[in-house]
Design an enzyme around this catalytic site. Structure first.
Site, PDB file in Angstrom:
ATOM      1  N   LYS A  13       1.051  -0.989  -0.014  1.00  0.00           N
ATOM      2  CA  LYS A  13      -0.197  -0.004  -0.142  1.00  0.00           C
ATOM      3  C   LYS A  13       0.937   1.212  -0.088  1.00  0.00           C
ATOM      4  O   LYS A  13       0.637   2.195  -0.736  1.00  0.00           O
ATOM      5  CB  LYS A  13      -0.802  -0.081   1.018  1.00  0.00           C
ATOM      6  N   ARG A  89     -10.538  -0.122   8.017  1.00  0.00           N
ATOM      7  CA  ARG A  89     -10.279  -1.030   8.721  1.00  0.00           C
ATOM      8  C   ARG A  89     -11.012  -2.188   9.157  1.00  0.00           C
ATOM      9  O   ARG A  89     -10.941  -3.226   9.634  1.00  0.00           O
ATOM     10  CB  ARG A  89      -8.949  -1.195   9.364  1.00  0.00           C
ATOM     11  N   ARG A 128      11.932  -4.300   5.751  1.00  0.00           N
ATOM     12  CA  ARG A 128      11.538  -3.122   5.486  1.00  0.00           C
ATOM     13  C   ARG A 128      12.282  -1.985   6.345  1.00  0.00           C
ATOM     14  O   ARG A 128      12.635  -2.307   7.437  1.00  0.00           O
ATOM     15  CB  ARG A 128       9.930  -2.885   5.488  1.00  0.00           C
ATOM     16  N   ARG A 161      10.433  -0.184  11.735  1.00  0.00           N
ATOM     17  CA  ARG A 161       9.306   0.024  12.624  1.00  0.00           C
ATOM     18  C   ARG A 161       9.273  -0.743  13.633  1.00  0.00           C
ATOM     19  O   ARG A 161       9.473  -2.093  13.592  1.00  0.00           O
ATOM     20  CB  ARG A 161       7.989  -0.088  11.923  1.00  0.00           C
ATOM     21  N   ARG A 172      -0.771  -8.969  13.510  1.00  0.00           N
ATOM     22  CA  ARG A 172      -1.291  -8.016  12.566  1.00  0.00           C
ATOM     23  C   ARG A 172      -2.198  -8.836  11.443  1.00  0.00           C
ATOM     24  O   ARG A 172      -3.098  -8.296  10.994  1.00  0.00           O
ATOM     25  CB  ARG A 172      -0.332  -6.986  11.927  1.00  0.00           C
TER      26      ARG A 172
END
Ligand code: AP5
Ligand code: ZN
Length: 217
Positions: A13, A89, A128, A161, A172
């Site tokens: 995203k 969400r 990431r 993160r 998640r």
């Protein structure tokens, strides 16, 4: 353009949204980035949100709806159009978004689902690297920055993160399947739901997106 971008953690995203933003001059509202900026500023909301985010849960509907409402009403850049990344969400968030837009005689044009198997997401998430101020993201292997651990644009340090570890990712993903899959089903009942294969390389995902917008000629 008025659209939402859905998909599990690591689907892409935040990688694709800035490209859409640039091409269509729309604002990119990423609720995860907004929450992380509250965390960085150590506000009351930020402190509460951090606990929830690090556990892989969801911040309350009321807080999130007000956050988006504020942006859609006051952010001049959003008047031309918007890309919502990470919102809605829950079905309650989706219903409230429809109401907010209907009050302005507007509606969503695209609800795009970035589809990808859970198994491919571990390596994406654990590799990431992000530039906190801009939300730009890189990947140690799939999209390395030009200089190690530095943002290509500002040269500032990149970080990982705090929710990007294998344990939190599991939570998640289970939150996504329990709470956000029904949102996908909500849009499947409308004419605006469009699935895209998000396991392809980023350039190919972008081409698929252009196809959805009818801009691939
Ligand atoms: P949020 O920040 O939205 O996190 P998320 O949904 O888990 O999604 P990610 O940002 O992890 O993934 P992405 O799809 O953006 O992937 P990216 O493009 O970076 O939300 C965080 C938290 O905030 C939530 O858990 C929740 O607690 C809270 N929250 C937020 N919104 C909320 C709401 N509305 N209601 C309640 N709570 C809310 O890509 C990932 C990596 O893969 C990158 O390294 C990238 O370089 C790489 N990559 C991208 N595409 C490809 C590709 N095609 N091939 C190979 N690598 C790729
Ligand atoms: Zn993201």
């Amino acid at each position: 353009i008025r659209m939402i971008l859905m998909g599990p953690p690591g689907a892409g995203k935040g990688t694709q949204a800035p490209k859409i933003q640039e091409k269509y001059c729309a604002c990119h509202l990423a609720t995860g980035d907004m929450l992380r900026s509250q965390v960085a500023k150590k506000t009351q909301l930020g402190r509460e949100a951090k606990k929830i985010m690090d556990q892989g849960g969801l911040v309350s509907d009321e807080i999130m709806i007000n956050m988006i409402k504020g942006e859609l009403e006051n952010n001049q850049d959003c008047k031309q159009g918007f890309i919502l990344d990470g919102f809605p969400r829950t079905v309650a968030q989706a219903e409230r978004l429809d109401e907010m837009l209907a009050a302005k005689d507007q509606k969503l044009q695209h609800a795009i689902e970035l589809q990808i198997d859970d198994g491919l997401l571990v390596s994406r998430i654990t590799g990431r690297l992000v530039h906190p101020a801009s939300g730009r993201s890189y990947h140690k292997i799939f999209n390395p920055p030009k200089e190690a651990m530095k943002d290509d644009v500002t040269g500032e340090p990149l970080i990982q993160r705090s929710d990007d570890n294998a344990d939190t990712l599991k939570k998640r993903l289970s939150t996504y399947h329990a709470q956000t899959s029904p949102v996908v089903a909500y849009y499947q009942k409308t004419g605006i739901w469009k699935p895209i294969d998000a396991s392809q390389e980023p350039g190919q995902v972008w081409k698929s997106l252009l196809g959805v917008f009818g801009d691939d000629k």
